[in-house]
Write a protein that holds these residues in place. Structure first.
Motif, PDB file in Angstrom:
ATOM      1  N   PHE A 163       0.691  -1.268   0.144  1.00 67.31           N
ATOM      2  CA  PHE A 163      -0.074   0.050  -0.061  1.00 67.31           C
ATOM      3  C   PHE A 163       0.963   1.174   0.020  1.00 67.31           C
ATOM      4  O   PHE A 163       2.002   1.353   0.776  1.00 67.31           O
ATOM      5  CB  PHE A 163      -0.826   0.045   1.187  1.00 67.31           C
ATOM      6  N   ILE A 164       0.550   2.347  -0.999  1.00 66.29           N
ATOM      7  CA  ILE A 164       1.249   3.539  -0.988  1.00 66.29           C
ATOM      8  C   ILE A 164       0.392   4.571  -0.660  1.00 66.29           C
ATOM      9  O   ILE A 164      -0.701   4.766  -1.255  1.00 66.29           O
ATOM     10  CB  ILE A 164       1.628   3.684  -2.481  1.00 66.29           C
ATOM     11  N   SER A 165       0.707   5.436   0.409  1.00 62.72           N
ATOM     12  CA  SER A 165       0.109   6.460   0.580  1.00 62.72           C
ATOM     13  C   SER A 165      -0.243   7.323  -0.234  1.00 62.72           C
ATOM     14  O   SER A 165       1.042   7.925  -0.872  1.00 62.72           O
ATOM     15  CB  SER A 165       0.530   6.911   2.070  1.00 62.72           C
ATOM     16  N   PRO A 166      -1.310   8.162  -0.606  1.00 67.19           N
ATOM     17  CA  PRO A 166      -1.637   9.061  -1.536  1.00 67.19           C
ATOM     18  C   PRO A 166      -0.724  10.310  -1.155  1.00 67.19           C
ATOM     19  O   PRO A 166      -0.339  11.046  -2.066  1.00 67.19           O
ATOM     20  CB  PRO A 166      -2.793   9.468  -1.559  1.00 67.19           C
ATOM     21  N   ASN A 167      -0.248  10.622   0.025  1.00 66.56           N
ATOM     22  CA  ASN A 167       0.323  11.713   0.551  1.00 66.56           C
ATOM     23  C   ASN A 167       2.063  11.420   0.405  1.00 66.56           C
ATOM     24  O   ASN A 167       2.604  12.651   0.472  1.00 66.56           O
ATOM     25  CB  ASN A 167       0.130  12.159   2.024  1.00 66.56           C
ATOM     26  N   SER A 168       2.251  10.327   0.314  1.00 65.89           N
ATOM     27  CA  SER A 168       3.661  10.234  -0.025  1.00 65.89           C
ATOM     28  C   SER A 168       4.479  10.715  -1.029  1.00 65.89           C
ATOM     29  O   SER A 168       5.625  10.807  -1.079  1.00 65.89           O
ATOM     30  CB  SER A 168       3.849   8.652   0.358  1.00 65.89           C
ATOM     31  N   HIS A 169       3.737  10.776  -2.149  1.00 63.68           N
ATOM     32  CA  HIS A 169       4.525  11.169  -3.347  1.00 63.68           C
ATOM     33  C   HIS A 169       3.585  12.355  -4.113  1.00 63.68           C
ATOM     34  O   HIS A 169       3.834  12.644  -5.160  1.00 63.68           O
ATOM     35  CB  HIS A 169       4.295  10.079  -4.288  1.00 63.68           C
ATOM     36  N   ARG A 170       3.220  13.257  -3.215  1.00 60.34           N
ATOM     37  CA  ARG A 170       2.584  14.569  -3.822  1.00 60.34           C
ATOM     38  C   ARG A 170       3.644  15.693  -3.709  1.00 60.34           C
ATOM     39  O   ARG A 170       4.758  15.602  -3.075  1.00 60.34           O
ATOM     40  CB  ARG A 170       1.543  15.000  -2.786  1.00 60.34           C
ATOM     41  N   LEU A 171       3.451  16.298  -4.587  1.00 57.92           N
ATOM     42  CA  LEU A 171       4.570  17.588  -4.813  1.00 57.92           C
ATOM     43  C   LEU A 171       3.868  18.824  -4.566  1.00 57.92           C
ATOM     44  O   LEU A 171       2.833  18.999  -5.181  1.00 57.92           O
ATOM     45  CB  LEU A 171       4.937  17.729  -6.323  1.00 57.92           C
ATOM     46  N   ILE A 172       4.527  19.651  -3.547  1.00 55.96           N
ATOM     47  CA  ILE A 172       3.885  20.994  -3.247  1.00 55.96           C
ATOM     48  C   ILE A 172       4.554  21.805  -3.979  1.00 55.96           C
ATOM     49  O   ILE A 172       5.780  21.962  -3.736  1.00 55.96           O
ATOM     50  CB  ILE A 172       4.028  21.085  -1.674  1.00 55.96           C
TER      51      ILE A 172
END
Length: 499
Positions: free
Chosen positions: A481-490
């Motif tokens: 499971f990959i958290s959706p917040n782990s690879h977000r670009l701010i």
């Protein structure tokens, strides 16, 4: 320059037009009559003469068909047209097939016989059952109809193979059906016919139970013979020994002989037809007989050991390279010549048809006659191309004319006609390629099931297939499971400022 081809008795204006064409100077014209063999082993000139001529082959070639009583049957065929040997099942195979059909028919007729016999022997003494029996009659009739159709779809197939051993599941089902019917008839004779059972409802229910049991046997046969092999457990690597052509197939749990049958069924449609390599004519050079002996032990060695190697100083690999390149060049040249001759022949026939339509002449030329009229224009180039690509044994003159007639009937393009010869298909496409008798060579019993690391051979008169069985490995999939917040670009929306 255009070429003209006249069919025998086609029209008087076409002969006059051809005579005007032949008056042109500076044209190279080849007059081909009907009786002249085009597709024999001798094509008029040898291969040496053909190789020595220039490449100015695009000049006009006029085909003149005579009005005398001659036909295209006088032409020699391409190679040798071999009629396929019709391999029929032997007597024991047909006897087994007919016995199986008779047993199946006897099983379907048994339930109605169970109901009819008491009514024939003691009809007035039977106890009436009314609506209940009539409903069972309808149910029995529809079940028998569905069972008959299902048996016809699954089992009623004429034998198309001759296996060395019995198919174990076929034999098991036949024995099971025989003992099943024997048990029902024995019980029927002891409990119904012997004591003269008067309860018709019980007899009808007994017949309905037999039909239900037959349906379950059919379901079992469907699982064992058809569905069991659908789930893949093995993959087969099939390699043809003559040229190394390989194919891969996935297969379920089958016996060796049924796996061999599966391989042969796919071989005739998946493998390209075997074309032997052209013979390489090597030219003798003065280097061929010169050899040198080198001693690996050094020049001071006093004894001649086994490590001395005989090394040829000839350049045979270079000769082979240039010979293969020369052969490829010759094939390309003959292919281009064939393509141009076919396009010219089709264009010429199209012009003749258009001129007849303009002059409002009746179109009396049959497609086969049209094919025979343009066949001499392409015969020589086609024959040479087939010989250079080792396909002369696959096509006869009659087959080529039939294919040309089919293309003209359906108004196909010249490229559609050429596709059959430029890209050879599988062996099933060629009637002249006989279906020989295959021999299964295996170290284990042919009724044994497939297993990993098993090898067996299929041998024919001129072909050998080496089959290697490999098991499909056990596949295990894991989930992460990959958290959706782990690879977000701010991305900051503030503009950059200079410090």
């Amino acid at each position: 320059m255009d070429t003209e081809s006249n069919h025998s008795g086609y029209s008087h204006h076409s002969r006059g037009r051809q005579q005007r064409e032949r008056r042109h100077d500076g044209q190279k014209s080849v007059n081909v009559t009907v009786g002249q063999p085009l597709l024999g082993e001798d094509s008029g000139r040898g291969e040496e003469d053909e190789e020595g001529q220039d490449d100015r082959w695009g000049e006009t070639t006029t085909a003149v068909t005579s009005e005398r009583s001659a036909s295209f049957e006088d032409l020699a065929p391409v190679g040798t047209s071999r009629i396929p040997d019709t391999v029929k099942p032997n007597t024991w195979i047909m006897i087994g097939f007919y016995l199986s059909c008779a047993l199946g028919l006897f099983a379907i007729l048994t339930p109605p016989a169970f109901i009819v016999l008491p009514q024939v022997f003691w009809g007035s003494q039977l106890e009436p059952c009314g609506v209940v029996c009539e409903g069972l009659y309808i149910s029995l009739a529809f079940k028998l109809l569905l069972l008959f159709l299902a048996s016809w779809a699954v089992f009623l197939r004429p034998p198309r193979c001759d296996l060395p051993r019995l198919v174990e599941f076929h034999a098991l089902l036949i024995v099971l059906l025989f003992f099943f019917l024997s048990s029902y008839w024995l019980f029927y004779g002891v409990r119904v016919l012997g004591p003269q059972e008067k309860n018709l409802l019980g007899v009808v229910e007994y017949a309905v139970s037999l039909v239900d049991a037959l349906i379950f046997i059919h379901y079992l046969a469907l699982i064992l013979l058809e569905l069991r092999q659908l789930q893949p457990f093995f993959y087969l690597k099939v390699m043809r020994s003559s040229d190394g052509e390989m194919r891969f197939y996935s297969l379920g749990t089958l016996s060796i002989q049924r796996a061999a049958l599966f391989v042969l069924e796919n071989y005739y449609k998946d493998f390209p037809v075997f074309r032997p390599d052209p013979p390489v004519v090597r030219k003798r050079t003065r280097h061929n007989n010169h050899h040198q002996v080198y001693s690996v032990d050094g020049p001071n060695s006093s004894t001649v050991s086994q490590s001395q190697t005989l090394i040829s100083t000839s350049t045979n690999y270079k000769e082979r390279y240039y010979e293969e390149a020369e052969h490829a060049r010759k094939v390309r040249r003959r292919k281009a010549r064939l393509v141009m001759s076919v396009h010219d022949a089709f264009s010429q026939l199209k012009r003749l048809v258009q001129q007849d339509e303009e002059w409002k002449l009746p179109n009396t030329l049959h497609p086969r006659e049209a094919a025979q009229s343009i066949f001499p224009l392409i015969a020589q180039s086609l024959q040479r191309y087939l010989r250079s690509t080792q396909q002369a044994h696959l096509h006869s003159m009659e087959e080529i004319i039939q294919h040309l007639t089919l293309c003209l009937t359906h108004r196909m393009s010249p490229q559609a006609f050429l596709e059959q010869y430029l890209h050879p298909g599988p062996p099933v496409q060629y009637p002249s390629n006989p279906y020989g008798v295959w021999t299964l060579v295996s170290e284990e019993s042919v009724t044994s099931p497939l297993r990993s690391d098993l090898t067996f051979c299929l041998q024919c008169s001129d072909t050998q297939l080496l089959v290697t069985v490999c098991g499909i490995p056990f596949l295990k999939l894991s989930e992460t499971f990959i958290s959706p917040n782990s690879h977000r670009l701010i991305v900051s929306s503030k503009p950059e400022t200079n410090l």
